[in-house]
Scaffold this active site. Structure first.
Site, PDB file in Angstrom:
ATOM      1  N   HIS A  67      34.797   7.539  33.476  1.00  0.00           N
ATOM      2  CA  HIS A  67      34.574   8.281  32.270  1.00  0.00           C
ATOM      3  C   HIS A  67      33.469   9.272  32.625  1.00  0.00           C
ATOM      4  CE1 HIS A  67      37.541   5.880  29.690  1.00  0.00           C
ATOM      5  NE2 HIS A  67      37.064   5.091  30.431  1.00  0.00           N
ATOM      6  N   HIS A 210      44.200   1.877  29.397  1.00  0.00           N
ATOM      7  CA  HIS A 210      43.493   0.646  28.985  1.00  0.00           C
ATOM      8  C   HIS A 210      44.549  -0.299  28.472  1.00  0.00           C
ATOM      9  CE1 HIS A 210      40.012   3.637  28.362  1.00  0.00           C
ATOM     10  NE2 HIS A 210      39.769   2.904  29.655  1.00  0.00           N
ATOM     11  N   GLU A 213      42.061  -5.457  27.420  1.00  0.00           N
ATOM     12  CA  GLU A 213      40.332  -5.507  27.700  1.00  0.00           C
ATOM     13  C   GLU A 213      39.595  -6.452  27.279  1.00  0.00           C
ATOM     14  OE1 GLU A 213      38.912  -1.633  26.999  1.00  0.00           O
ATOM     15  OE2 GLU A 213      36.635  -2.084  28.330  1.00  0.00           O
TER      16      GLU A 213
HETATM   17 ZN   LIG Z   1      37.629   2.851  30.883  1.00  0.00          ZN
END
Ligand SMILES: [Zn+2]
Length: 410
Positions: A67, A210, A213
């Protein structure tokens, strides 16, 4: 045409062939690869360069998940807990966004380049990093991200997202490839996720997300319990889980998907991922900093899910140098044989990464493939070739040179 000669060429092909005293003859593509004397003899008009002793030639490193818009973070965000970190990202994101100017983007891109990352996948939340990614010397897969769970916001989010996607497509080229990103099952309304997935299917675009996580995400999705409940109420008073994990995975049927993290997946979920046209991006440092569990590599290996590597952003990492990430993985996955793991990680960081980003022609070194490759000089001779992948990961920080489509950029 040029010829590069090195003590070792690591092809990163399926057999993990290593050529001692090897050479590569190339222009934009690889013309010949083999033993140095044969390659030189067969290509008498090519300009020959012999690299320093203990040199290695290998394919480009690939960072599949970064990112860039959060590259200004050094010590601003909170680590040690996923929810606290997420809160700090929301609180500080405007400041971080504003303080990442063109130079900040260039530094992040340069750090990757110096470490041999000639291909990367950038997740863009706001489109602020688009120009820097277009100008980057690397091959970039640009993931336009969507997120939002409040039903009242759906039309606006969709409208703004479509505009960003459209803009990215105006700059589409061989080296700037627009793609799509669904933030996560806890943050993205099914209508938005389906909108993006339909776009991916319609235009055959790469998609990434994602997935599972943190344990907080696991608890929320499975039982609507845990820290996520309180956190999500900030955005929507009536927040409830929008999918089961299996329902979410099912959405990605018939897509080319890169699942990021997955470190809280069960064996059953990995079995499901193995049935999809999917890759998993491992971002170890990010997972560790946010106190998320270690990815179960054994399960991923058993199910033959191809693994690739991501550094995530500087919002949850101290470095975008991919060798730092690989070293972390060597030391964290103590249940695996270190020599086999080193080899597995090099494949993950090259061939699997390029394949995951749809750049199959840059995945490994072979005649006819793109001349996307890096050279590295080891500090000493490696006698036993079995040790080479491990020594390479231990001792590499910067590459000596990097070639993209046969042109030198490092
Ligand atoms: Zn990420």
């Amino acid at each position: 045409m040029k010829i590069l000669c090195a003590d070792y060429i690591i092809t990163c092909n399926d057999n993990f062939d290593i050529i001692r005293d090897g050479a590569i003859c190339f222009d934009k593509k690889i013309v010949q690869i083999g033993k140095a004397n044969e390659v030189i003899q067969n290509n008498p008009y090519a300009k020959v360069k012999r690299l320093s002793p203990n040199s290695v030639i290998m394919p480009s490193m690939v960072n599949t998940h970064v990112h860039l818009e959060f590259s200004a973070n050094k010590t601003t965000l909170i680590y040690g807990d996923f929810i606290k970190w997420l809160q700090s990202v929301i609180e500080k994101r405007d400041i971080l966004k504003k303080s990442c100017d063109v130079e900040c983007y260039e530094n992040a891109i340069e750090q990757m380049l110096e470490s041999g990352v000639l291909i990367f996948g950038a997740v863009s939340s706001f489109g602020e990093d688009m120009q820097s990614c277009i100008k980057a010397p690397q091959k970039v897969v640009y993931f336009n991200e969507i997120l939002g769970s409040h039903p009242d916001m759906i039309d606006d989010i969709k409208f703004n997202f479509d505009k960003r996607v459209e803009k990215s497509f105006k700059f589409k080229s061989d080296n700037f490839i627009p793609a799509l990103f669904v933030h996560a099952p806890y943050s993205t309304h099914p209508l938005l996720a389906k909108h993006v997935i339909n776009l991916a299917k319609r235009d055959n675009l790469l998609i990434s997300t994602h997935f599972l996580e943190s344990m907080a995400e696991r608890e929320w999705i499975d039982k609507a319990e845990g820290d996520f409940g309180e956190f999500l109420k900030i955005f929507n008073k009536n927040a409830k889980p929008m999918y089961s994990s299996m329902e979410y995975l099912d959405l990605f049927k018939e897509c080319k998907t890169l699942f990021v993290h997955t470190n809280c997946c069960t064996d059953k979920e990995y079995e499901k991922i193995a049935t999809l046209d999917a890759y998993i991006s491992h971002c170890l440092v990010s997972n560790r900093l946010l106190n998320n569990p270690l990815l179960n590599l054994k399960s991923i290996m058993q199910k033959n899910i191809p693994l690739c590597i991501g550094t995530d952003g500087l919002s949850s990492n101290f470095s975008l140098n991919i060798w730092d990430e690989l070293r972390g993985m060597l030391f964290a996955h103590t249940d695996l044989d270190i020599l086999k793991l080193a080899k597995y990680l090099l494949i993950a960081a090259t061939k699997n990464g390029a394949n995951a980003l749809g750049l199959k022609e840059s995945a490994y070194l072979k005649e006819g493939k793109n001349a996307d490759m890096i050279t590295i000089v080891l500090p000493q001779k490696v006698e036993d070739i079995e040790q080479l992948p491990l020594e390479l990961i231990l001792h590499t920080n910067k590459v000596k040179s990097g070639y993209i489509d046969g042109d030198r950029y490092v």
